[in-house]
Design a protein around this motif. Structure first.
Motif, mmCIF file in Angstrom:
data_model
loop_
_atom_site.group_PDB
_atom_site.id
_atom_site.type_symbol
_atom_site.label_atom_id
_atom_site.label_comp_id
_atom_site.label_asym_id
_atom_site.label_seq_id
_atom_site.Cartn_x
_atom_site.Cartn_y
_atom_site.Cartn_z
ATOM 1 N N ASN A 91 0.600 -5.087 -0.589
ATOM 2 C CA ASN A 91 1.866 -4.291 -1.453
ATOM 3 C C ASN A 91 2.095 -2.947 -0.664
ATOM 4 O O ASN A 91 2.789 -2.223 -0.423
ATOM 5 N N GLU A 143 -0.174 -2.719 -11.341
ATOM 6 C CA GLU A 143 0.055 -1.933 -10.444
ATOM 7 C C GLU A 143 1.493 -1.610 -11.791
ATOM 8 O O GLU A 143 1.418 0.327 -11.902
ATOM 9 N N TYR A 178 0.942 1.315 -5.888
ATOM 10 C CA TYR A 178 0.751 -0.237 -4.697
ATOM 11 C C TYR A 178 -0.601 -0.121 -4.069
ATOM 12 O O TYR A 178 -1.069 0.549 -3.560
ATOM 13 N N GLY A 195 7.102 0.607 -1.188
ATOM 14 C CA GLY A 195 7.514 -0.861 -1.800
ATOM 15 C C GLY A 195 7.337 0.286 -3.670
ATOM 16 O O GLY A 195 6.590 0.681 -3.704
ATOM 17 N N THR A 215 4.733 -3.793 -8.395
ATOM 18 C CA THR A 215 5.247 -4.927 -8.970
ATOM 19 C C THR A 215 3.803 -5.405 -9.868
ATOM 20 O O THR A 215 3.394 -4.685 -10.431
ATOM 21 N N ARG A 269 1.596 -6.992 -9.234
ATOM 22 C CA ARG A 269 0.292 -7.473 -9.267
ATOM 23 C C ARG A 269 -1.354 -6.909 -10.136
ATOM 24 O O ARG A 269 -0.732 -5.570 -9.690
#
Length: 392
Positions: free
Chosen positions: A223, A185, A219, A229, A232, A234
């Motif tokens: 997420n 991400e 995201y 948010g 991340t 991820r």
């Protein structure tokens, strides 16, 4: 990237009328967005104050730090300018302003509602008991409707923002074609923001802004069920729902363009949520007509999601105003009864957020015109166009 002088003349004429209606001698701009709107000076906001005095009659006055004098000249700011040396300073910015306003008949001064308590106190002390400060919506009301000179900058930003979406999609599609590991991400976010920033510097000789040039939230999977948010580390994967929530600004005139992608063939569950959100976004966008209130538009839009049985997955309003800031009035929400008028620029971004599964959000920047709403952003919204899969 400077707007023509006719823009600032128009703004000043409208402000003069608004100040007269409110019985104010002038308006004191204390925020980067208001200063940029009223005189075309863009600056980096630090602890060093910038104050712009816009009188009901007489000449404007700009108070800036000494270190910004050359930068103001580079931007061809034409209002009278005085400077103070540093912050906190032997002579403060507020004392410099008070000395410059002496004899100019500044008795009742309007300030924006966002002025800090500290600045309000410092100004009140420096200006003395003979001058009163009061918050006013005079400039905020002017900024609700964009003037014709501003629209081309928003349109240019919209094209760049759509290209940022395409760049993010292509980054993932390219990895799929090559059989490479899919990006994280944060890597996607860095890629699309860098793309948008590079486009600005490729297209314009002098780049200015009040907050940022380009930005975005990225995201995927669970997420994406968090509306705001942050990206991340991820790594996205096959089967993910992916939201690219992107924004860009030219001459600090913002737009946002957001799309939800699916990596691989969408499941029936993904199709259901996506199509419900797409329908709500379409209905809500078409509802943005002059004469209707923000609250009415929001209800029309979100009722589509409720009609699909998704009311529990609604986490926010339909949208908000966009201009020199990426979030500004009016608010397309139940509590805002502002009547839409031609020249207003709004986001249309209903969302569906399913905890543990994913989020779905589609956003366009929409201009209210006499003939109806016009999307400035144009990246495809149909599900087929947002599927990212390996080309066989």
């Amino acid at each position: 990237m400077r707007l023509p002088d006719s823009f600032y003349s128009s703004v000043r004429a409208e402000l003069t009328e608004a100040l007269g209606e409110r019985g104010l001698d002038g308006f004191l701009a204390t925020s980067p967005a208001d200063v940029a709107y009223l005189c075309g000076f863009f600056y980096i906001a630090t602890e060093r104050p910038v104050y712009l005095w816009m009188p009901r009659s007489g000449d404007p006055l700009l108070v800036i730090p000494r270190l910004d004098e050359e930068y103001a000249a580079q931007q061809r700011v034409t209002v009278e300018t005085v400077s103070y040396f540093e912050f906190p300073g032997v002579v403060t910015a507020e004392q410099t302003l008070a000395a410059a306003l002496a004899g100019r008949g500044a008795r009742r001064i309007g300030v924006g509602a966002g002025v800090s308590v500290g600045a309000f106190r410092a100004l009140s002390t420096a200006l003395g008991e003979a001058t009163t400060l009061e918050t006013t919506d005079a400039v905020a009301k002017l900024r609700l409707r964009k003037l014709p000179e501003e629209i081309p900058f928003h349109e240019a930003a919209a094209r760049i923002c759509d290209e940022m979406l395409a760049a993010g999609r292509e980054l993932i599609a390219d990895a799929l074609r090559k059989g490479d590991e899919l990006p994280r991400e944060d890597e996607i976010a860095r890629h699309v923001i860098g793309y948008g920033t590079d486009r600005m510097y490729a297209d314009y000789d002098l780049v200015v802004y009040t907050t940022k040039l380009a930005g975005g939230l990225v995201y995927a999977g669970p997420n994406s069920a968090l509306p705001h948010g942050l990206p991340t580390r991820r790594r996205v994967r096959a089967g993910d729902t992916l939201i690219l929530s992107l924004g860009a600004a030219v001459a600090s005139r913002f737009v946002e363009s957001e799309r939800t992608f699916v990596i691989g063939e969408p499941t029936p569950e993904q199709q259901r949520y996506y199509e419900a959100d797409r329908e709500a976004q379409e209905v809500g966008t078409q509802a943005m007509v002059a004469g209707r209130t923000c609250a009415e538009v929001n209800r029309i839009c979100l009722d589509v999601l409720r009609g699909h049985g998704l009311g529990d997955y609604i986490r926010h309003r339909q949208g908000h105003g966009i201009g020199l800031q990426n979030h500004e009035p009016p608010w397309v929400e139940d509590g805002d009864h502002t009547v839409l008028a031609p020249g207003m620029l709004l986001s249309s971004e209903p969302g569906v957020y399913v905890p543990g599964h994913a989020g779905y959000r589609i956003s366009d920047t929409v201009l209210v015109e006499e003939t109806g709403p016009r999307r400035l952003t144009s990246f495809p919204r149909d599900l087929a166009s947002t599927i990212i899969e390996e080309v066989r």
